[in-house]
Design a protein around this motif. Structure first.
Motif, PDB file in Angstrom:
ATOM      1  N   PHE A  50      -2.101  -2.050  14.153  1.00  0.00           N
ATOM      2  CA  PHE A  50      -3.670  -1.938  13.956  1.00  0.00           C
ATOM      3  C   PHE A  50      -3.136  -0.189  13.044  1.00  0.00           C
ATOM      4  N   VAL A  51      -3.380  -0.177  12.437  1.00  0.00           N
ATOM      5  CA  VAL A  51      -3.363   1.609  11.523  1.00  0.00           C
ATOM      6  C   VAL A  51      -5.077   1.864  10.978  1.00  0.00           C
ATOM      7  N   ASN A  52      -4.624   3.231  11.514  1.00  0.00           N
ATOM      8  CA  ASN A  52      -6.388   4.036  11.430  1.00  0.00           C
ATOM      9  C   ASN A  52      -6.192   5.347  10.811  1.00  0.00           C
ATOM     10  N   HIS A  53      -4.281   5.385  10.411  1.00  0.00           N
ATOM     11  CA  HIS A  53      -4.495   7.557   9.768  1.00  0.00           C
ATOM     12  C   HIS A  53      -4.235   7.752   8.236  1.00  0.00           C
ATOM     13  N   PRO A  54      -4.904   8.039   7.808  1.00  0.00           N
ATOM     14  CA  PRO A  54      -5.144   7.904   6.258  1.00  0.00           C
ATOM     15  C   PRO A  54      -3.697   8.458   5.406  1.00  0.00           C
ATOM     16  N   LEU A  55      -3.218   9.044   6.415  1.00  0.00           N
ATOM     17  CA  LEU A  55      -1.275   9.410   5.666  1.00  0.00           C
ATOM     18  C   LEU A  55      -0.768   8.002   6.256  1.00  0.00           C
ATOM     19  N   ALA A  56      -1.128   7.455   7.307  1.00  0.00           N
ATOM     20  CA  ALA A  56       0.000   5.971   7.015  1.00  0.00           C
ATOM     21  C   ALA A  56      -0.901   5.125   6.113  1.00  0.00           C
ATOM     22  N   ILE A  57      -1.814   5.126   5.990  1.00  0.00           N
ATOM     23  CA  ILE A  57      -2.779   4.522   5.316  1.00  0.00           C
ATOM     24  C   ILE A  57      -1.830   4.070   3.696  1.00  0.00           C
ATOM     25  N   GLN A  58      -2.230   5.518   3.075  1.00  0.00           N
ATOM     26  CA  GLN A  58      -1.932   5.736   1.782  1.00  0.00           C
ATOM     27  C   GLN A  58      -0.220   5.697   1.390  1.00  0.00           C
ATOM     28  N   GLN A  59       0.548   6.119   2.936  1.00  0.00           N
ATOM     29  CA  GLN A  59       1.999   5.244   2.699  1.00  0.00           C
ATOM     30  C   GLN A  59       2.501   3.904   2.470  1.00  0.00           C
ATOM     31  N   ILE A  60       1.065   2.675   3.572  1.00  0.00           N
ATOM     32  CA  ILE A  60       1.514   1.628   2.701  1.00  0.00           C
ATOM     33  C   ILE A  60       1.143   1.127   1.059  1.00  0.00           C
ATOM     34  N   PHE A  61       0.083   1.772   1.565  1.00  0.00           N
ATOM     35  CA  PHE A  61      -0.586   0.876   0.041  1.00  0.00           C
ATOM     36  C   PHE A  61       0.325   1.923  -1.230  1.00  0.00           C
ATOM     37  N   PHE A 380     -13.595  11.705  -0.919  1.00  0.00           N
ATOM     38  CA  PHE A 380     -12.598  10.744  -0.075  1.00  0.00           C
ATOM     39  C   PHE A 380     -11.963  10.358  -0.547  1.00  0.00           C
ATOM     40  N   SER A 381     -10.396  10.563  -0.443  1.00  0.00           N
ATOM     41  CA  SER A 381      -9.121   9.586  -1.183  1.00  0.00           C
ATOM     42  C   SER A 381      -9.533   8.632  -0.488  1.00  0.00           C
ATOM     43  N   PRO A 382      -8.533   6.887  -1.413  1.00  0.00           N
ATOM     44  CA  PRO A 382      -9.210   5.763  -1.669  1.00  0.00           C
ATOM     45  C   PRO A 382      -7.924   5.587   0.273  1.00  0.00           C
ATOM     46  N   TYR A 383      -7.492   5.939   0.461  1.00  0.00           N
ATOM     47  CA  TYR A 383      -7.052   5.553   1.610  1.00  0.00           C
ATOM     48  C   TYR A 383      -7.556   6.675   2.971  1.00  0.00           C
ATOM     49  N   GLU A 384      -9.155   6.947   2.655  1.00  0.00           N
ATOM     50  CA  GLU A 384      -9.967   7.528   3.884  1.00  0.00           C
ATOM     51  C   GLU A 384     -11.319   7.235   3.892  1.00  0.00           C
ATOM     52  N   PHE A 385     -11.753   6.173   2.624  1.00  0.00           N
ATOM     53  CA  PHE A 385     -12.509   5.416   2.218  1.00  0.00           C
ATOM     54  C   PHE A 385     -12.178   4.065   1.352  1.00  0.00           C
ATOM     55  N   MET A 386     -12.262   2.675   2.170  1.00  0.00           N
ATOM     56  CA  MET A 386     -11.317   1.745   1.440  1.00  0.00           C
ATOM     57  C   MET A 386     -12.442   1.051   2.027  1.00  0.00           C
ATOM     58  N   PRO A 387     -13.489   0.541   1.008  1.00  0.00           N
ATOM     59  CA  PRO A 387     -14.392  -0.642   2.145  1.00  0.00           C
ATOM     60  C   PRO A 387     -14.275  -1.972   1.101  1.00  0.00           C
ATOM     61  N   PHE A 388     -13.457  -1.639  -0.173  1.00  0.00           N
ATOM     62  CA  PHE A 388     -13.002  -2.612  -0.243  1.00  0.00           C
ATOM     63  C   PHE A 388     -11.156  -2.975  -0.376  1.00  0.00           C
ATOM     64  N   GLY A 389     -11.207  -2.678   0.747  1.00  0.00           N
ATOM     65  CA  GLY A 389      -9.493  -2.368   0.479  1.00  0.00           C
ATOM     66  C   GLY A 389      -8.394  -1.331  -0.106  1.00  0.00           C
ATOM     67  N   GLY A 390      -7.219  -2.127  -0.212  1.00  0.00           N
ATOM     68  CA  GLY A 390      -6.460  -1.109  -1.620  1.00  0.00           C
ATOM     69  C   GLY A 390      -4.991  -1.508  -1.668  1.00  0.00           C
ATOM     70  N   GLY A 391      -4.242  -0.801  -2.831  1.00  0.00           N
ATOM     71  CA  GLY A 391      -3.196  -0.997  -3.147  1.00  0.00           C
ATOM     72  C   GLY A 391      -3.301  -2.146  -4.048  1.00  0.00           C
ATOM     73  N   VAL A 392      -2.187  -3.125  -4.022  1.00  0.00           N
ATOM     74  CA  VAL A 392      -2.194  -4.186  -4.627  1.00  0.00           C
ATOM     75  C   VAL A 392      -3.174  -5.423  -4.378  1.00  0.00           C
ATOM     76  N   ARG A 393      -3.459  -5.798  -3.763  1.00  0.00           N
ATOM     77  CA  ARG A 393      -4.686  -5.937  -3.320  1.00  0.00           C
ATOM     78  C   ARG A 393      -6.781  -5.931  -2.439  1.00  0.00           C
ATOM     79  N   VAL A 394      -6.494  -4.830  -3.472  1.00  0.00           N
ATOM     80  CA  VAL A 394      -8.109  -4.287  -3.726  1.00  0.00           C
ATOM     81  C   VAL A 394      -9.061  -5.218  -4.321  1.00  0.00           C
ATOM     82  N   CYS A 395      -9.666  -5.076  -3.803  1.00  0.00           N
ATOM     83  CA  CYS A 395     -11.188  -5.984  -4.670  1.00  0.00           C
ATOM     84  C   CYS A 395     -11.399  -6.427  -6.076  1.00  0.00           C
TER      85      CYS A 395
END
Length: 464
Positions: A50-61, A380-395
């Protein structure tokens, strides 16, 4: 390889807690490991990070096609519902091609065509609810969402096929999403045994097949009619062509329509129900929103409703405090990488946790409180607020979902005075693969307004 911060709870207990009460499971884990932890779940090959930190989520997306990948095989949980050619099941270039085909029908000026229809559907359904009689908001919003799918997406407004689809979709969805126990049929493949039409999985398979047959029949009929004037989403998808001039096959169209049912019915309905709960639970929010709606005049344009800043902030706060999706679609590490200082090897499965990220006190002070103003005070950045997911799989349907959410809430508040019938706090519960209000939000209609405001009539107002 030592994965980051593995939970100490026995594996079997983690899996049981995840199926029955994922919110408590996640919150207990995050109190111990706020940024990243490893858990044992069903449905993802057991061990996930589980990844819950915006910096890590940004790195992934931001490295979504090389260092990390979002393979369709990890969405196999939904294959019995969606079929194997849905966009959720596709990878790489096939996924990219399908997104390019789907995007134009679900964004931009297309929304304007659907505004009056969504408004009319909302009023028609609310007008059937008796005054001063308790109802479940989630049931009403599910009916609204269902009608939006049938009429706006499928382009059906009457006839036997319309009646059958209207009956079968709620029956199929309730079979799987009514409770955590029902949800276990999707999460635990060994329960997926067809033991006849009287058993839960047998009923589901029969309903799924009946819906598929109706959709195939509708697609075949449309191909014969070849009506270029239709504005419903199915017709637009049938006209769509990729760079090579190729269109979607009947199977691809059917699977995408099933994806809309699954991704658009429960999710949007649940978000609107939460919206009614929070708006009517906090009088200051209710009054401030009414004041904003009053600025629209007697015939508000649906697009002006969509752009209202306080309504937008309310909808964002609804999706923050009660996100429908627990996490974005799973990612898999493709090459050795460090994430928040933890070394990860290829094959590691990652879940960017929407729920826990939205509950972080460092991002959202007093995170358990409903405060729409936070979205007016800060971007808020898309790594802090992402109700529809993000990256190539954003809803892909997020624009339509937000449009529907805002317009339905505005329509209800402009035309009806509601109140909560149960003032106790709503608890979040698993509803299939999503989260929703455990009690369904009990409400009353206190009054219908005699001279309601209505959105401006648009030249092309129906989806037929």
């Amino acid at each position: 390889m030592q994965l980051p911060n593995p939970l100490k709870t026995p594996s079997w207990l983690q899996k049981l807690q995840w199926v029955t009460d994922p919110v408590s499971f996640m919150e207990r884990a995050a109190r111990q490991y706020p940024d990243i932890f490893t858990a044992e779940l069903v449905g993802f090959g057991n061990t996930v990070v589980f990844v819950n930190h915006p910096l890590a989520i940004q790195q992934i997306f931001n490295n979504d096609r090389k260092t990390f990948a979002a393979p369709g095989e990890f969405n196999k949980t939904l294959e019995p519902l969606l079929g194997n050619s849905s966009i959720l099941m596709l990878d790489g270039d096939n996924h990219k091609r399908r997104r390019q085909l789907l995007m134009p029908s679900l964004h931009g000026d297309r929304m304007r065509f659907y505004g009056q229809l969504i408004y009319d559907l909302t009023k028609k359904i609310l007008n059937q609810v008796p005054i001063n009689k308790t109802f479940l908001a989630r049931n009403i919003t599910q009916e609204i969402s269902l009608q939006v799918i049938i009429q706006v997406v499928f382009g059906l407004q009457q006839g036997e096929r319309y009646q059958q689809i209207q009956r079968l979709i709620p029956a199929m969805m309730s079979e799987l999403f009514a409770s955590p126990l029902n949800s276990s049929f999707l999460l635990l493949p060994f329960l997926q045994k067809n033991l006849g039409a009287l058993t839960p999985w047998g009923r589901f398979l029969r309903q799924r097949q009946q819906i598929a047959q109706l959709l195939y029949a509708e697609i075949a009929e449309r191909r014969q009619q070849d009506d270029a004037d239709r504005t419903d989403i199915l017709s637009l998808l049938m006209l769509a062509r990729d760079e090579a001039g190729e269109s979607m096959t009947d199977r691809e169209l059917q699977d995408e329509l099933m994806s809309v049912i699954v991704a658009g019915h429960e999710t949007t309905a649940t978000a609107i129900a939460w919206g009614l709960y929070w708006i009517h639970r906090q009088p200051e929010v209710y009054e401030k929103l009414l004041q904003e709606l009053d600025t629209l005049g007697d015939s508000p344009d649906p697009m002006n409703i969509f752009r209202l800043p306080y309504l937008s902030a309310i909808c964002n706060e609804i999706l923050r405090i009660n996100p429908v999706a627990i996490f974005s679609l799973p990612r898999v590490v493709q090459e050795p990488v460090k994430l928040l200082g933890h070394a990860l090897e290829p094959g590691t499965v990652l879940l960017n946790c929407i729920y826990l990220t939205h509950q972080r006190e460092d991002l959202y002070p007093q995170a358990k409180q409903f405060k729409p103003e936070r979205f007016l005070e800060r971007q808020f950045s898309p790594y802090e607020f992402m109700p529809f997911g993000g990256g190539v799989r954003v809803c892909i349907g997020q624009a339509l979902a937000l449009f529907e959410m805002k317009l339905v809430l505005a329509t209800i508040l402009l035309n009806y005075k509601l109140s909560l019938a149960d003032l106790r706090q709503e608890r979040t519960q698993r509803k299939g693969v999503v989260l929703g209000p455990a009690k369904g939000v009990k409400m009353l209609i206190k009054e219908r307004y005699v001279h309601p405001k209505s959105p401006m009539t648009i030249a092309t107002t129906s989806a037929s």
